[in-house]
Write an enzyme that holds these catalytic residues in place. Structure first.
Site, PDB file in Angstrom:
ATOM      1  N   ASP A 174      46.481 -32.024  20.402  1.00 56.01           N
ATOM      2  CA  ASP A 174      45.689 -31.987  19.176  1.00 56.01           C
ATOM      3  C   ASP A 174      45.718 -33.343  18.464  1.00 56.01           C
ATOM      4  OD1 ASP A 174      44.087 -30.853  17.277  1.00 56.01           O
ATOM      5  OD2 ASP A 174      45.687 -29.750  16.270  1.00 56.01           O
ATOM      6  N   HIS A 191      39.085 -38.985  22.496  1.00 50.09           N
ATOM      7  CA  HIS A 191      39.359 -38.177  23.687  1.00 50.09           C
ATOM      8  C   HIS A 191      39.752 -39.058  24.873  1.00 50.09           C
ATOM      9  CE1 HIS A 191      38.331 -34.439  21.820  1.00 50.09           C
ATOM     10  NE2 HIS A 191      37.080 -34.797  21.561  1.00 50.09           N
ATOM     11  N   THR A 246      37.533 -21.846  24.905  1.00 47.96           N
ATOM     12  CA  THR A 246      36.264 -21.115  24.841  1.00 47.96           C
ATOM     13  C   THR A 246      35.554 -21.367  23.512  1.00 47.96           C
ATOM     14  OG1 THR A 246      37.558 -19.195  24.089  1.00 47.96           O
ATOM     15  CG2 THR A 246      36.954 -19.279  26.426  1.00 47.96           C
ATOM     16  N   TRP A 273      33.003 -24.932  22.711  1.00 48.68           N
ATOM     17  CA  TRP A 273      31.556 -25.051  22.916  1.00 48.68           C
ATOM     18  C   TRP A 273      30.819 -25.147  21.576  1.00 48.68           C
ATOM     19  CZ3 TRP A 273      30.189 -26.190  27.653  1.00 48.68           C
ATOM     20  CH2 TRP A 273      30.917 -25.693  28.738  1.00 48.68           C
ATOM     21  N   LEU A 326      54.799 -30.554  41.359  1.00 47.36           N
ATOM     22  CA  LEU A 326      54.484 -30.094  40.007  1.00 47.36           C
ATOM     23  C   LEU A 326      53.253 -29.196  39.993  1.00 47.36           C
ATOM     24  CD1 LEU A 326      54.747 -30.353  36.847  1.00 47.36           C
ATOM     25  CD2 LEU A 326      53.237 -32.353  37.046  1.00 47.36           C
ATOM     26  N   ARG A 386      52.773 -28.691  20.288  1.00 48.84           N
ATOM     27  CA  ARG A 386      51.451 -28.962  19.728  1.00 48.84           C
ATOM     28  C   ARG A 386      51.557 -30.195  18.842  1.00 48.84           C
ATOM     29  NH1 ARG A 386      46.719 -25.109  17.474  1.00 48.84           N
ATOM     30  NH2 ARG A 386      45.300 -26.782  16.868  1.00 48.84           N
ATOM     31  N   GLU A 440      59.925 -21.694  23.208  1.00 48.96           N
ATOM     32  CA  GLU A 440      60.359 -22.475  22.056  1.00 48.96           C
ATOM     33  C   GLU A 440      59.167 -23.334  21.618  1.00 48.96           C
ATOM     34  OE1 GLU A 440      63.394 -22.166  20.689  1.00 48.96           O
ATOM     35  OE2 GLU A 440      63.906 -20.666  22.203  1.00 48.96           O
TER      36      GLU A 440
END
Length: 256
Positions: free
Chosen positions: A35, A52, A81, A84, A146, A203, A222
């Site tokens: 984020d 981005h 979702t 968009w 991975l 996050r 966690e």
């Protein structure tokens, strides 16, 4: 040391990347909500597409470090979702980034034995993006390193709805009885079937919500919410998060 202090200390000293031996305990599965790209772009007076793109550079470094540490699985929230609903220009830039990422990274990922899994409904993506995603999954499908899960056109509620529909079809066909529907049976219908649950959810940007991401898989995860914006999330930040995880007491409902 408090988590905020740990992040600050590692960043201020520009500590070198840590190795597996530096940690008391590492998670088997890390999930990332990347984020802050838009806010980073605005802060630097750039278009959101540049935010981005800078975020992809951060992701590349995090994938490499995760692999170097021998962590089993990494799941990244790339496009939900709900995304968009963003402007056509931003959605278009994100769709192009999918093509650019795999064009530049697939050879290295494959050589390192990374196995790519796409979480979400690929059928709603543009045709070229669908082809690239299927090709990446097919090419790396037998790799044993991975597990890199990339959530694209993904929603946690949609994933659980899909799992329920798959189980209902099995009951309708006589393949299983209603009483055979267990947690284990449902897990086998998730995109992450066969993988461990998420141990650590990170996050960035300081937002403190799941945003419909891995609702089932994060049941005992966690959580860490560093305030740094994703494009500025460094390997030192990542190591700080992993170090903080190692200091958590994980009870899973039990008393220690």
């Amino acid at each position: 040391m408090p988590v905020k202090g740990l992040f600050r200390a590692l960043r201020s000293h520009q500590a070198p990347a840590m190795t597996r031996e530096d940690f008391t305990r590492l998670p088997r599965h890390v999930a990332l909500i990347m984020d802050g790209n838009g806010r980073w772009a605005k802060k630097h007076k750039l278009g959101v597409a540049m935010g981005h793109r800078r975020g992809v550079e951060t992701l590349r470094n995090v994938i490499r470090h995760t692999d170097d540490l021998g962590i089993e699985a990494l799941t990244v929230y790339a496009f939900s979702t709900e995304n968009w609903k963003r402007s056509p220009e931003e959605v278009g830039a994100l769709m192009q980034l999918i093509l650019d990422f795999f064009a530049s990274e697939i050879d290295e990922l494959d050589e390192k034995g990374v196995r790519i899994t796409i979480l979400g409904d690929k059928s709603a993506m543009p045709i070229r993006q669908q082809e690239v995603l299927v090709e990446a999954e097919t090419r790396t499908g037998d790799n044993q390193g991975l597990r890199l899960n990339i959530a694209l056109n993904y929603g946690g509620r949609a994933e659980l709805t899909r799992a329920a529909q798959l189980l209902a079809q099995k009951v309708q066909s006589g393949e299983m009885a209603p009483e055979d529907i267990t947690e284990e049976a449902l897990e086998k219908c998730l995109y992450t079937a066969g993988q461990p649950d998420v141990d650590l959810m990170i996050r960035t940007s300081g937002e403190m919500r799941l945003s419909n991401f891995l609702l089932w898989q994060c049941a005992y995860a966690e959580f860490l919410f560093p305030t740094v914006l994703w494009p500025d999330f460094s390997i030192a930040d990542y190591d700080a998060a992993l170090t903080a995880f190692g200091g958590r007491e994980r009870r899973f409902g039990k008393r220690l």
